[in-house]
Motif scaffolding. Structure first.
Motif, PDB file in Angstrom:
ATOM      1  N   TRP A   1      -2.342   6.723  -5.776  1.00  0.00           N
ATOM      2  CA  TRP A   1      -2.660   5.508  -4.412  1.00  0.00           C
ATOM      3  C   TRP A   1      -2.355   4.412  -5.105  1.00  0.00           C
ATOM      4  O   TRP A   1      -2.850   4.052  -5.381  1.00  0.00           O
ATOM      5  CB  TRP A   1      -3.014   6.133  -3.088  1.00  0.00           C
ATOM      6  CG  TRP A   1      -4.144   5.910  -2.949  1.00  0.00           C
ATOM      7  CD1 TRP A   1      -5.133   5.065  -2.520  1.00  0.00           C
ATOM      8  CD2 TRP A   1      -5.591   6.906  -3.838  1.00  0.00           C
ATOM      9  NE1 TRP A   1      -6.252   5.180  -2.493  1.00  0.00           N
ATOM     10  CE2 TRP A   1      -7.000   6.436  -3.478  1.00  0.00           C
ATOM     11  CE3 TRP A   1      -5.159   8.110  -4.753  1.00  0.00           C
ATOM     12  CZ2 TRP A   1      -7.917   6.650  -4.205  1.00  0.00           C
ATOM     13  CZ3 TRP A   1      -6.278   8.458  -5.185  1.00  0.00           C
ATOM     14  CH2 TRP A   1      -7.539   7.950  -4.770  1.00  0.00           C
ATOM     15  N   GLU A   2      -1.443   3.795  -3.746  1.00  0.00           N
ATOM     16  CA  GLU A   2      -2.281   2.081  -4.042  1.00  0.00           C
ATOM     17  C   GLU A   2      -2.816   1.231  -3.082  1.00  0.00           C
ATOM     18  O   GLU A   2      -2.056   1.582  -2.086  1.00  0.00           O
ATOM     19  CB  GLU A   2      -0.724   1.054  -4.065  1.00  0.00           C
ATOM     20  CG  GLU A   2      -0.466   1.676  -6.154  1.00  0.00           C
ATOM     21  CD  GLU A   2       1.123   1.183  -6.096  1.00  0.00           C
ATOM     22  OE1 GLU A   2       1.452   0.532  -6.031  1.00  0.00           O
ATOM     23  OE2 GLU A   2       2.103   2.209  -6.203  1.00  0.00           O
ATOM     24  N   ARG A   3      -3.047   0.503  -2.568  1.00  0.00           N
ATOM     25  CA  ARG A   3      -3.870  -0.182  -1.812  1.00  0.00           C
ATOM     26  C   ARG A   3      -4.504  -1.187  -1.887  1.00  0.00           C
ATOM     27  O   ARG A   3      -5.918  -1.099  -3.093  1.00  0.00           O
ATOM     28  CB  ARG A   3      -4.797   1.226  -1.156  1.00  0.00           C
ATOM     29  CG  ARG A   3      -5.589   0.412   0.241  1.00  0.00           C
ATOM     30  CD  ARG A   3      -6.728   1.136   0.175  1.00  0.00           C
ATOM     31  NE  ARG A   3      -7.760   1.332   1.925  1.00  0.00           N
ATOM     32  CZ  ARG A   3      -7.258   1.860   2.522  1.00  0.00           C
ATOM     33  NH1 ARG A   3      -5.762   1.580   3.461  1.00  0.00           N
ATOM     34  NH2 ARG A   3      -7.741   0.250   3.689  1.00  0.00           N
ATOM     35  N   GLY A   4      -4.893  -2.595  -1.603  1.00  0.00           N
ATOM     36  CA  GLY A   4      -5.316  -3.845  -1.215  1.00  0.00           C
ATOM     37  C   GLY A   4      -5.121  -4.201  -2.978  1.00  0.00           C
ATOM     38  O   GLY A   4      -6.124  -4.643  -3.692  1.00  0.00           O
ATOM     39  N   GLY A   5      -4.290  -4.069  -3.378  1.00  0.00           N
ATOM     40  CA  GLY A   5      -3.434  -4.682  -5.053  1.00  0.00           C
ATOM     41  C   GLY A   5      -3.564  -3.988  -5.609  1.00  0.00           C
ATOM     42  O   GLY A   5      -4.041  -4.240  -6.518  1.00  0.00           O
ATOM     43  N   MET A   6      -4.569  -2.768  -5.724  1.00  0.00           N
ATOM     44  CA  MET A   6      -5.315  -1.707  -6.464  1.00  0.00           C
ATOM     45  C   MET A   6      -4.424  -1.077  -6.889  1.00  0.00           C
ATOM     46  O   MET A   6      -4.334   0.089  -5.498  1.00  0.00           O
ATOM     47  CB  MET A   6      -6.403  -1.709  -5.953  1.00  0.00           C
ATOM     48  CG  MET A   6      -7.108  -3.497  -7.143  1.00  0.00           C
ATOM     49  SD  MET A   6      -9.191  -2.543  -7.137  1.00  0.00           S
ATOM     50  CE  MET A   6      -9.887  -3.982  -5.736  1.00  0.00           C
ATOM     51  N   TYR A   7      -4.418   0.198  -7.656  1.00  0.00           N
ATOM     52  CA  TYR A   7      -3.516   1.016  -8.329  1.00  0.00           C
ATOM     53  C   TYR A   7      -4.514   2.577  -8.849  1.00  0.00           C
ATOM     54  O   TYR A   7      -5.347   2.060  -9.037  1.00  0.00           O
ATOM     55  CB  TYR A   7      -2.441   1.628  -9.162  1.00  0.00           C
ATOM     56  CG  TYR A   7      -1.911   2.188  -9.908  1.00  0.00           C
ATOM     57  CD1 TYR A   7      -1.873   3.579  -9.387  1.00  0.00           C
ATOM     58  CD2 TYR A   7      -0.598   1.932  -9.077  1.00  0.00           C
ATOM     59  CE1 TYR A   7      -0.826   4.874  -9.726  1.00  0.00           C
ATOM     60  CE2 TYR A   7       0.608   3.135  -9.322  1.00  0.00           C
ATOM     61  CZ  TYR A   7       0.458   4.199  -9.885  1.00  0.00           C
ATOM     62  OH  TYR A   7       1.076   4.985  -9.761  1.00  0.00           O
ATOM     63  N   PHE A   8      -4.617   3.211  -7.534  1.00  0.00           N
ATOM     64  CA  PHE A   8      -6.097   4.436  -7.773  1.00  0.00           C
ATOM     65  C   PHE A   8      -5.335   5.597  -8.798  1.00  0.00           C
ATOM     66  O   PHE A   8      -4.145   6.171  -8.220  1.00  0.00           O
ATOM     67  CB  PHE A   8      -6.153   4.386  -6.257  1.00  0.00           C
ATOM     68  CG  PHE A   8      -7.075   3.552  -5.566  1.00  0.00           C
ATOM     69  CD1 PHE A   8      -6.371   2.481  -5.119  1.00  0.00           C
ATOM     70  CD2 PHE A   8      -8.529   3.427  -5.936  1.00  0.00           C
ATOM     71  CE1 PHE A   8      -7.151   1.477  -4.554  1.00  0.00           C
ATOM     72  CE2 PHE A   8      -9.175   2.518  -5.434  1.00  0.00           C
ATOM     73  CZ  PHE A   8      -8.763   1.210  -4.867  1.00  0.00           C
TER      74      PHE A   8
ATOM     75  N   ASP B   1       0.968  -0.721   0.238  1.00  0.00           N
ATOM     76  CA  ASP B   1       0.247   0.021  -0.315  1.00  0.00           C
ATOM     77  C   ASP B   1       0.834   1.590  -0.182  1.00  0.00           C
ATOM     78  O   ASP B   1       1.842   1.176   0.640  1.00  0.00           O
ATOM     79  CB  ASP B   1      -0.875   0.124   0.983  1.00  0.00           C
ATOM     80  CG  ASP B   1      -1.803  -1.351   1.112  1.00  0.00           C
ATOM     81  OD1 ASP B   1      -2.927  -0.986   2.218  1.00  0.00           O
ATOM     82  OD2 ASP B   1      -2.043  -1.191  -0.089  1.00  0.00           O
ATOM     83  N   LYS B   2       0.495   2.043  -0.587  1.00  0.00           N
ATOM     84  CA  LYS B   2       1.132   3.615  -0.827  1.00  0.00           C
ATOM     85  C   LYS B   2       0.317   4.891  -0.481  1.00  0.00           C
ATOM     86  O   LYS B   2      -0.521   4.742  -1.405  1.00  0.00           O
ATOM     87  CB  LYS B   2       2.366   3.598  -2.190  1.00  0.00           C
ATOM     88  CG  LYS B   2       3.609   2.801  -2.432  1.00  0.00           C
ATOM     89  CD  LYS B   2       3.793   3.044  -3.518  1.00  0.00           C
ATOM     90  CE  LYS B   2       5.048   2.043  -4.329  1.00  0.00           C
ATOM     91  NZ  LYS B   2       5.116   2.359  -5.466  1.00  0.00           N
ATOM     92  N   PRO B   3       0.459   5.614   0.501  1.00  0.00           N
ATOM     93  CA  PRO B   3       0.017   6.823   0.344  1.00  0.00           C
ATOM     94  C   PRO B   3      -0.796   7.714  -0.750  1.00  0.00           C
ATOM     95  O   PRO B   3       0.689   7.503  -1.404  1.00  0.00           O
ATOM     96  CB  PRO B   3       0.644   7.604   1.770  1.00  0.00           C
ATOM     97  CG  PRO B   3       1.821   7.225   1.644  1.00  0.00           C
ATOM     98  CD  PRO B   3       2.474   5.495   0.392  1.00  0.00           C
ATOM     99  N   ALA B   4      -1.196   8.741  -1.087  1.00  0.00           N
ATOM    100  CA  ALA B   4      -0.996   9.637  -1.754  1.00  0.00           C
ATOM    101  C   ALA B   4       0.024  10.713  -2.128  1.00  0.00           C
ATOM    102  O   ALA B   4       0.417  11.057  -1.113  1.00  0.00           O
ATOM    103  CB  ALA B   4      -2.752   9.950  -1.873  1.00  0.00           C
ATOM    104  N   ARG B   5      -0.180  10.719  -3.184  1.00  0.00           N
ATOM    105  CA  ARG B   5       1.183  11.613  -4.019  1.00  0.00           C
ATOM    106  C   ARG B   5       0.303  12.559  -5.143  1.00  0.00           C
ATOM    107  O   ARG B   5      -0.246  11.700  -5.780  1.00  0.00           O
ATOM    108  CB  ARG B   5       2.248  11.283  -4.260  1.00  0.00           C
ATOM    109  CG  ARG B   5       2.699  10.606  -5.390  1.00  0.00           C
ATOM    110  CD  ARG B   5       3.857  10.069  -5.452  1.00  0.00           C
ATOM    111  NE  ARG B   5       3.779   9.703  -7.065  1.00  0.00           N
ATOM    112  CZ  ARG B   5       2.684   8.719  -7.377  1.00  0.00           C
ATOM    113  NH1 ARG B   5       2.133   7.941  -7.025  1.00  0.00           N
ATOM    114  NH2 ARG B   5       3.229   8.373  -8.803  1.00  0.00           N
ATOM    115  N   THR B   6       0.828  13.962  -4.705  1.00  0.00           N
ATOM    116  CA  THR B   6      -0.497  14.320  -5.406  1.00  0.00           C
ATOM    117  C   THR B   6       0.858  15.226  -6.610  1.00  0.00           C
ATOM    118  O   THR B   6       1.579  15.385  -6.481  1.00  0.00           O
ATOM    119  CB  THR B   6      -0.968  15.699  -5.546  1.00  0.00           C
ATOM    120  OG1 THR B   6      -0.302  16.231  -4.079  1.00  0.00           O
ATOM    121  CG2 THR B   6      -2.194  15.639  -4.360  1.00  0.00           C
ATOM    122  N   GLU B   7       0.032  15.592  -7.465  1.00  0.00           N
ATOM    123  CA  GLU B   7       0.594  15.834  -8.797  1.00  0.00           C
ATOM    124  C   GLU B   7       0.208  16.667  -9.816  1.00  0.00           C
ATOM    125  O   GLU B   7      -1.329  16.552  -9.659  1.00  0.00           O
ATOM    126  CB  GLU B   7       1.343  14.637  -9.912  1.00  0.00           C
ATOM    127  CG  GLU B   7       2.303  14.716 -10.180  1.00  0.00           C
ATOM    128  CD  GLU B   7       3.236  13.327 -11.112  1.00  0.00           C
ATOM    129  OE1 GLU B   7       3.580  12.449 -10.828  1.00  0.00           O
ATOM    130  OE2 GLU B   7       2.784  13.444 -11.783  1.00  0.00           O
TER     131      GLU B   7
END
Lengths: 183, 250
Positions: B223-230, B207-213
């Protein structure tokens, strides 16, 4: 966009309600002005005016509505171009003819040809011809004719009576002339 | 004959315009008046002659066409061609936008990092989705309608939640493609702004926390979470976009 849509709807209604009466419009104009070219011009102008004033048509008899425009346009044309047509043009010589015994008359009337009928109708005074055409060719009721021509129903009745009688006299006179030529 | 009081009535009778009472009176009179009876017969014959005498002047050929042509042009406008025109305009616009986006993205492929390319892609997808009719494949605020809709269309099940109470209503979903692979697009709305949340499966489980661009003027959050990319994209300001991201991350 909404204005165009409204135009489309209006034109659709016009096409549905007014365009089908083209024959009636031409027939009336043709009998009133007695010239095919003029009649076509009058019908065309009448349709343009009808389209322009279509928003004023509140429903009801669309044929009567159109024919009133055709009639007005025809009369305006005659006033401008052939004012003499508007006067009573009945030939006094025909009126004076002895029409003979009734049964001989009927026989003559029955044998009359289309051409003679057409010529006889054309020879009728305008107001008689108009009412007779609306009655016999358009099948309008006394009430409908009264509304279109803007006269009382009683006048419609007496005009038809006098118009038919005069028509018969013209026909008999014409028939006699043809008969005497054959001799 | 013209002085005969019954004469006009004969005509009315002939034209079926006489009322019942008068008609009966007239018929009674005709029985005893040969002149009137004869006159009636003559008139009937004349009438028959007029009606069957081919006297009706039908409109000549070409008059109708001339009249149609002379009527104002609104008469000629037909609905179908006009609608087609607008359809073609929309298609053309979509093609032009796609071409512009492709052209603009081309230099970025030539030397940018992976995430930059990804940012470009999601922005491109986001812009494309804003074209008329392109935003939603399934339109519903109900997550229980949107989530099952993806079944059979993608081989993963994205988490779908409606945040109407928090001011970010779910308005529907769409099937989209990011980096040549199918992705679920969940569409949210904040006031007048649309937010596309793209979801696709990632092999990495971390899981990766959100970063903005920011790219092309749009704000993006990854962000990444639960095996999915958001990936959330919008022209919405960063602050409010982060609010939605926090809701989604829960």
């Amino acid at each position: 966009m909404p204005d165009v849509m409204q135009g489309v709807g209006n034109s659709g209604r016009f096409e549905q309600l007014v365009l089908p009466h083209l024959d009636a419009a031409y027939n009336l104009a043709r009998w009133l002005v007695r010239n095919p070219q003029d009649a076509q011009d009058i019908v065309q102008e009448s349709y343009l005016r009808a389209f322009k004033f279509f928003s004023g048509f509140q429903g009801g008899d669309s044929r009567a509505w159109l024919l009133k425009i055709v009639r007005n346009t025809s009369y305006t044309f005659l006033e401008k171009n052939k004012p003499a047509s508007l006067a009573d043009e009945f030939d006094e010589k025909i009126h004076a003819t002895d029409t003979g015994p009734p049964d001989v008359e009927s026989e003559m009337v029955r044998n009359v040809e289309s051409r003679m009928l057409r010529e006889a109708l054309d020879a009728l005074p305008l107001n008689f011809r108009e009412i007779l055409i609306l009655r016999e060719l358009e099948g309008m009721s006394y009430k409908e004719i009264a509304e279109l021509v803007e006269v009382p129903m009683g006048t419609v009745m007496s005009s038809l009576a006098r118009g038919r009688e005069r028509l018969r006299e013209i026909l008999l006179h014409a028939r006699e002339k043809e008969g005497s030529r054959d001799v | 004959m013209t002085s005969d009081p019954y004469a006009p009535l004969l005509h009315a009778y002939l034209d079926s315009e006489l009322d019942l009472v008068r008609s009966l009176e007239l018929e009674e009179h005709l029985k005893s008046c040969p002149d009137c009876a004869q006159e009636l017969w003559t008139q009937q014959t004349l009438r028959h002659g007029l009606r069957s005498g081919n006297l009706y002047h039908h409109a000549p050929a070409g008059l109708e066409a001339r009249i149609r042509a002379a009527l104002p042009h609104e008469n000629k406008v037909v609905e179908m061609p006009r609608r087609s025109f607008w359809n073609w305009a929309a298609v053309a616009a979509a093609i032009i936008i796609a071409l512009i986006l492709t052209w603009r993205m081309l230099p970025s492929y030539l030397g940018r990092s992976g995430t930059d390319i990804l940012a470009q892609e999601v922005v491109a997808s986001h812009i494309r989705s804003l074209q008329p009719g392109h935003l939603l494949d399934v339109e519903s605020t109900d997550q229980h309608t949107v989530k099952p809709w993806f079944n059979g269309k993608i081989d993963f099940a994205p988490p779908v939640k409606d945040f109407s109470e928090e001011g970010f209503p779910l308005i529907g979903g769409r099937l989209d493609y990011i980096d040549h692979r199918p992705a679920a697009a969940l569409v949210y709305q904040r006031n007048k702004h649309f937010i596309n949340v793209f979801v696709w499966p990632e092999s990495e489980v971390k899981d990766k926390p959100a970063r903005t661009e920011t790219a092309e003027g749009y704000n993006i959050a990854f962000w990444e979470r639960g095996g999915m990319y958001f990936c959330a994209v919008s022209d919405l300001n960063t602050g409010e976009l982060q609010q939605l991201v926090q809701l989604l991350e829960r």
